[in-house]
Design an enzyme around this catalytic site. Structure first.
Site, PDB file in Angstrom:
ATOM      1  N   ALA A 161      12.618  -6.339  13.575  1.00  0.00           N
ATOM      2  CA  ALA A 161      12.068  -6.298  12.226  1.00  0.00           C
ATOM      3  C   ALA A 161      11.066  -7.420  11.992  1.00  0.00           C
ATOM      4  CB  ALA A 161      13.194  -6.391  11.205  1.00  0.00           C
ATOM      5  N   ASP A 162       9.819  -7.037  11.784  1.00  0.00           N
ATOM      6  CA  ASP A 162       8.746  -7.954  11.405  1.00  0.00           C
ATOM      7  C   ASP A 162       8.877  -8.180   9.897  1.00  0.00           C
ATOM      8  OD1 ASP A 162       6.354  -9.063  10.526  1.00  0.00           O
ATOM      9  OD2 ASP A 162       5.068  -7.746  11.724  1.00  0.00           O
TER      10      ASP A 162
ATOM     11  N   TYR B   9       6.899 -13.938  12.466  1.00  0.00           N
ATOM     12  CA  TYR B   9       5.924 -14.399  13.454  1.00  0.00           C
ATOM     13  C   TYR B   9       5.361 -15.760  13.036  1.00  0.00           C
ATOM     14  CZ  TYR B   9       5.997 -10.003  15.976  1.00  0.00           C
ATOM     15  OH  TYR B   9       6.396  -8.933  16.738  1.00  0.00           O
TER      16      TYR B   9
ATOM     17  N   ALA C 131       1.005  -8.299  15.096  1.00  0.00           N
ATOM     18  CA  ALA C 131       1.237  -8.695  16.485  1.00  0.00           C
ATOM     19  C   ALA C 131       1.306  -7.438  17.342  1.00  0.00           C
ATOM     20  CB  ALA C 131       2.532  -9.494  16.595  1.00  0.00           C
TER      21      ALA C 131
ATOM     22  N   CYS D 212      11.432   0.730  16.271  1.00  0.00           N
ATOM     23  CA  CYS D 212      12.008  -0.478  15.665  1.00  0.00           C
ATOM     24  C   CYS D 212      13.166  -0.102  14.747  1.00  0.00           C
ATOM     25  CB  CYS D 212      10.938  -1.245  14.896  1.00  0.00           C
ATOM     26  SG  CYS D 212       9.650  -1.942  15.946  1.00  0.00           S
TER      27      CYS D 212
ATOM     28  N   HIS E 244       0.857  -1.185   0.000  1.00  0.00           N
ATOM     29  CA  HIS E 244       0.000   0.000   0.000  1.00  0.00           C
ATOM     30  C   HIS E 244       0.894   1.236   0.000  1.00  0.00           C
ATOM     31  CE1 HIS E 244      -3.308   2.639   1.858  1.00  0.00           C
ATOM     32  NE2 HIS E 244      -3.729   2.274   0.667  1.00  0.00           N
TER      33      HIS E 244
ATOM     34  N   ARG F 173      31.424  12.088   9.062  1.00  0.00           N
ATOM     35  CA  ARG F 173      31.050  10.738   9.474  1.00  0.00           C
ATOM     36  C   ARG F 173      30.055  10.779  10.640  1.00  0.00           C
ATOM     37  NH1 ARG F 173      36.772  10.126   8.215  1.00  0.00           N
ATOM     38  NH2 ARG F 173      37.328  10.629  10.368  1.00  0.00           N
ATOM     39  N   ARG F 174      29.449  11.938  10.818  1.00  0.00           N
ATOM     40  CA  ARG F 174      28.525  12.137  11.940  1.00  0.00           C
ATOM     41  C   ARG F 174      27.093  12.410  11.478  1.00  0.00           C
ATOM     42  NH1 ARG F 174      32.464  16.242  15.436  1.00  0.00           N
ATOM     43  NH2 ARG F 174      34.287  14.849  15.474  1.00  0.00           N
TER      44      ARG F 174
END
EC number: 2.1.1.45
Length: 283
Positions: A187-188, A228, A282, A156, A51, A123-124
């Site tokens: 990570a799902d 899951y 979940a 996440c 989507h 590098r920041r």
């Protein structure tokens, strides 16, 4: 999209069966990385239909610094509904951390854009959504945490870093290439990861445009990558499907400020996915 299907296969074949916060149970691995060359097409999973509207509006919502689902619901996006309180609030989640860290007017996105334009060798160039001071109390409900000025959920996709490769003059390149690496602690793989890939690839393209750079790679690094127990059948179906060519994402070239993008500034071309596959979230 081979990289995604390879991740699915890896977890199904090598994953460790574990319990989890939601009580659903998972098969998971710790530590995995995928790379996407954005010059090869927009990394939108084709083995099921995604989507796109939800992906774009959620990213714009993050960039606004918004943490109430009102904007999402007005635009037909329901992916955050389960975690909001009765007023639609989620507490200091992603957008708040990106744009207003600890409510101290630390705008990480604006500072990132400035650094990319003025010091591309830095590098920041990191944006962090992981703020220990607002992590939710696991013993309390989503509503109680929000009432206590905590996030309804911990992030996440925790932080991301940018890198600018200098142009190869011998190849006739005139612009640097912008790459982004995301560290995702949790990570799902069935529901979340396809969205995350597309969202951060799109963010990389948007930032590249406003900083006069070319998109380089999106690099997706995982901590706990899991499937899951109620998603095995859906992913086996995806593995049985033949991936299709990647689509192309076109951005409105007139947009020069990261905060000026709107939904109509994005056009996805030649996206021809297999049918959508349903799966339970979940909570």
């Amino acid at each position: 999209m081979k990289q995604y299907l390879d991740l699915v296969k890896h977890v199904l074949e090598n994953g460790n069966q574990k319990g989890d916060r939601t009580g659903t149970g998972t098969k998971s691995v710790f530590g995995y990385q995928m790379r996407f060359d954005l010059s090869e097409g927009f990394p939108m999973v084709t083995t099921k239909k995604l989507h796109l509207k939800s992906i774009i509006y959620e990213l714009l919502w993050f960039l606004k610094g918004d943490t109430n689902i009102k904007y999402l619901k007005e635009n037909g996006v329901k992916i955050w509904d389960e975690w909001a309180d009765s007023n639609g609030d989620l507490g200091p989640v992603y957008g708040h951390q990106w744009r207003n860290w600890n409510s101290e007017e630390i705008d990480q996105i604006s500072e990132l854009i400035t650094e990319l334009k003025t010091n591309p060798n830095s590098r920041r160039m990191i944006v962090s959504a992981w703020n220990p001071s607002v992590l939710p109390d696991t013993k309390k409900s989503f509503e109680e945490n929000v009432a206590n000025n905590k996030a309804a959920l911990p992030p996440c996709h925790a932080f991301f870093q940018f890198y600018v490769a200098s142009p190869d003059l011998e190849k006739g390149e005139t612009k640097g290439k912008l790459s982004c690496q995301l560290y995702q602690r949790s990570a799902d793989i069935f529901l979340g990861v396809p969205f995350n890939i597309a969202s951060y690839a799109l963010l990389t393209m948007m930032i590249a445009q406003v900083c006069d750079l070319e998109p380089g790679e999106f690099i997706h690094t995982f901590g706990d990558a899991h499937i899951y127990n109620n998603h095995f059948e859906q992913l086996e179906l995806q593995l049985s499907r033949e991936p299709k060519p990647l689509p192309k994402m076109i951005l409105n070239p007139e947009i020069k400020n990261i905060f000026d993008f709107d939904y109509d500034d994005f056009t996805l071309v030649d996206y021809d996915p297999h049918p959508a596959i349903q799966g339970s979230v979940a909570v």
